[in-house]
Design an enzyme around this catalytic site. Structure first.
Site, mmCIF file in Angstrom:
data_model
loop_
_atom_site.group_PDB
_atom_site.id
_atom_site.type_symbol
_atom_site.label_atom_id
_atom_site.label_comp_id
_atom_site.label_asym_id
_atom_site.label_seq_id
_atom_site.Cartn_x
_atom_site.Cartn_y
_atom_site.Cartn_z
ATOM 1 N N ASP A 10 3.551 -8.770 12.080
ATOM 2 C CA ASP A 10 3.260 -8.227 10.765
ATOM 3 C C ASP A 10 1.723 -8.142 10.680
ATOM 4 O OD1 ASP A 10 3.534 -7.688 7.950
ATOM 5 O OD2 ASP A 10 2.925 -9.769 7.614
ATOM 6 N N LEU A 11 1.198 -7.370 9.759
ATOM 7 C CA LEU A 11 -0.263 -7.244 9.678
ATOM 8 C C LEU A 11 -0.835 -8.140 8.564
ATOM 9 C CD1 LEU A 11 -2.170 -3.812 9.513
ATOM 10 C CD2 LEU A 11 -3.144 -6.046 9.181
ATOM 11 N N ASP A 12 -0.575 -7.726 7.320
ATOM 12 C CA ASP A 12 -1.161 -8.439 6.181
ATOM 13 C C ASP A 12 -0.611 -9.866 6.114
ATOM 14 O OD1 ASP A 12 -2.349 -9.051 3.733
ATOM 15 O OD2 ASP A 12 -0.649 -8.272 2.623
ATOM 16 N N LYS A 46 4.000 -9.537 -1.347
ATOM 17 C CA LYS A 46 3.823 -9.697 0.105
ATOM 18 C C LYS A 46 4.857 -8.898 0.871
ATOM 19 C CE LYS A 46 1.932 -14.245 1.101
ATOM 20 N NZ LYS A 46 2.263 -15.560 1.655
ATOM 21 N N GLY A 47 4.406 -8.021 1.738
ATOM 22 C CA GLY A 47 5.333 -7.273 2.585
ATOM 23 C C GLY A 47 6.085 -6.165 1.868
ATOM 24 N N ARG A 50 4.198 0.225 -0.827
ATOM 25 C CA ARG A 50 3.320 0.611 -1.932
ATOM 26 C C ARG A 50 4.048 0.961 -3.228
ATOM 27 N NH1 ARG A 50 -0.202 5.339 -0.136
ATOM 28 N NH2 ARG A 50 -0.406 3.912 1.631
ATOM 29 N N SER A 115 4.378 -3.376 10.261
ATOM 30 C CA SER A 115 3.788 -3.621 8.940
ATOM 31 C C SER A 115 4.342 -2.626 7.938
ATOM 32 C CB SER A 115 2.267 -3.448 9.031
ATOM 33 O OG SER A 115 1.689 -3.380 7.752
ATOM 34 N N ALA A 116 4.453 -3.068 6.691
ATOM 35 C CA ALA A 116 4.881 -2.165 5.620
ATOM 36 C C ALA A 116 3.764 -1.190 5.263
ATOM 37 C CB ALA A 116 5.263 -2.979 4.386
ATOM 38 N N SER A 117 2.565 -1.465 5.785
ATOM 39 C CA SER A 117 1.412 -0.660 5.376
ATOM 40 C C SER A 117 1.290 0.654 6.139
ATOM 41 C CB SER A 117 0.119 -1.462 5.566
ATOM 42 O OG SER A 117 -0.991 -0.642 5.252
ATOM 43 N N ARG A 118 1.189 1.715 5.368
ATOM 44 C CA ARG A 118 0.963 3.041 5.976
ATOM 45 C C ARG A 118 -0.457 3.141 6.507
ATOM 46 N NH1 ARG A 118 4.864 7.294 3.245
ATOM 47 N NH2 ARG A 118 6.529 5.863 2.745
ATOM 48 N N ASN A 119 -1.282 2.178 6.145
ATOM 49 C CA ASN A 119 -2.669 2.166 6.618
ATOM 50 C C ASN A 119 -2.860 1.289 7.848
ATOM 51 O OD1 ASN A 119 -3.781 3.751 4.376
ATOM 52 N ND2 ASN A 119 -3.159 2.012 3.119
ATOM 53 N N LYS A 145 11.104 -3.287 4.640
ATOM 54 C CA LYS A 145 11.597 -4.650 4.777
ATOM 55 C C LYS A 145 12.255 -5.022 3.444
ATOM 56 C CE LYS A 145 7.426 -5.654 7.484
ATOM 57 N NZ LYS A 145 6.140 -6.360 7.551
ATOM 58 N N GLU A 169 5.834 -13.263 10.956
ATOM 59 C CA GLU A 169 5.825 -12.762 9.572
ATOM 60 C C GLU A 169 5.397 -13.830 8.578
ATOM 61 O OE1 GLU A 169 6.227 -10.717 7.110
ATOM 62 O OE2 GLU A 169 6.818 -8.855 8.065
HETATM 63 P P1 B16 Z 1 -0.024 0.235 2.042
HETATM 64 P P2 B16 Z 1 2.453 -6.141 5.687
HETATM 65 C C1 B16 Z 1 2.090 -4.958 3.299
HETATM 66 O O1 B16 Z 1 1.608 -5.316 4.561
HETATM 67 C C2 B16 Z 1 1.374 -5.757 2.227
HETATM 68 O O2 B16 Z 1 1.738 -7.133 2.323
HETATM 69 C C3 B16 Z 1 1.778 -5.249 0.860
HETATM 70 O O3 B16 Z 1 1.065 -5.955 -0.136
HETATM 71 C C4 B16 Z 1 1.458 -3.742 0.778
HETATM 72 O O4 B16 Z 1 1.889 -3.207 -0.477
HETATM 73 C C5 B16 Z 1 2.203 -3.021 1.901
HETATM 74 O O5 B16 Z 1 1.778 -3.562 3.146
HETATM 75 C C6 B16 Z 1 1.973 -1.522 1.898
HETATM 76 O O6 B16 Z 1 0.627 -1.233 2.192
HETATM 77 O O7 B16 Z 1 -0.204 0.507 0.588
HETATM 78 O O8 B16 Z 1 -1.311 0.106 2.820
HETATM 79 O O9 B16 Z 1 0.922 1.224 2.694
HETATM 80 O O10 B16 Z 1 2.460 -7.573 5.233
HETATM 81 O O11 B16 Z 1 3.838 -5.555 5.825
HETATM 82 O O12 B16 Z 1 1.593 -5.923 6.912
HETATM 83 MG MG MG Z 2 2.663 -9.728 5.651
#
Ligand code: B16
Ligand code: MG
Length: 224
Positions: A10-12, A46-47, A50, A115-119, A145, A169
């Protein structure tokens, strides 16, 4: 037991503490909307992807917005988050991350990111570790997730069966996703919260990879 071949991160909260950057961006949006938002509530995000995060904040503030407004606020939050990401450097890696990635490589294992993050690709680049991973799962192509999709996509890309994957995670939804994928789940954080994990360490720096890789064997030794 076959040795674990793929470590999925996982990232964040695992590779970097970007949670406070997400928090600051969401706090600006919540203030604009007149919704009380604090670090404690942020923990619940967390996780969470967006739009799901924004919907949780709106529900918390008992506020309803049109779909167009939801999309606009989510985009604005992302712009604020990207401003913060631009300042990330390798110094923002969580302690122990480089060591564990090196250890994994030296064992002939591969690494991927779920990671859930698109970034995530951009953040990994800023952190200077993008080249350490053979694959970064795309949340735009996966159910969020706790669905197992992001982790299964990594296993698929590495051509590795889930039984030979371990997932790291910090979020309850992420641990559920790893277990749903049929992988060993390594929790990073509080064992009272990450109850579903196979094994929990307080931080990445505290991870004992030897113990993780032997875990299935250890479990087999018990009758329960
Ligand atoms: P984005 P992870 C998640 O990261 C964050 O924990 C969560 O707070 C955030 O909303 C989500 O990524 C989406 O991020 O807005 O950058 O697409 O823990 O899955 O790495
Ligand atoms: Mg995380």
């Amino acid at each position: 037991m076959s040795p674990a071949a793929l470590a999925i991160f996982d990232l964040d909260g695992v590779l970097a503490d970007t949670a406070h950057l997400h928090f600051r961006a969401w706090k600006t949006i919540a203030d604009e909307l007149g919704i009380y938002f604090d670090e404690a509530f942020n923990q619940q995000l967390k996780g969470v992807e967006r739009i799901g995060s924004l919907r949780a904040i709106l529900a918390h503030g008992e506020l309803e917005l049109t779909e167009l407004e939801v999309a606009a606020f989510a985009e604005r939050k992302n712009a604020l988050y990207l401003d913060a990401v631009a300042h990330l450097t390798p110094n923002d890696l969580l302690p122990g991350v480089l060591a564990i990635l090196e250890n994994i490589k030296n064992r002939g294992m591969q690494a991927a990111v779920a990671s859930a993050s698109r970034n995530a690709p951009l953040v990994l680049d800023r952190l200077g570790i993008a080249d350490r991973f053979i694959f970064v799962a795309d949340p735009a192509l996966s159910r969020p997730k706790p669905a197992p999709d992001l982790f299964l996509a990594c296993a698929d890309a590495a051509n590795t069966p889930p039984s030979q994957c371990i997932g790291f995670e910090d979020a309850v939804v992420g641990i559920t996703a790893i277990k749903e994928a049929g992988m060993r789940a390594i929790g990073i954080g509080d064992r009272k919260i990450l109850k579903e994990a196979d094994i929990v360490f307080s931080s990445v720096a505290a991870v004992n990879l030897e113990e993780v890789l032997k875990y299935r064997k250890i479990l087999d030794g018990f009758s329960t």
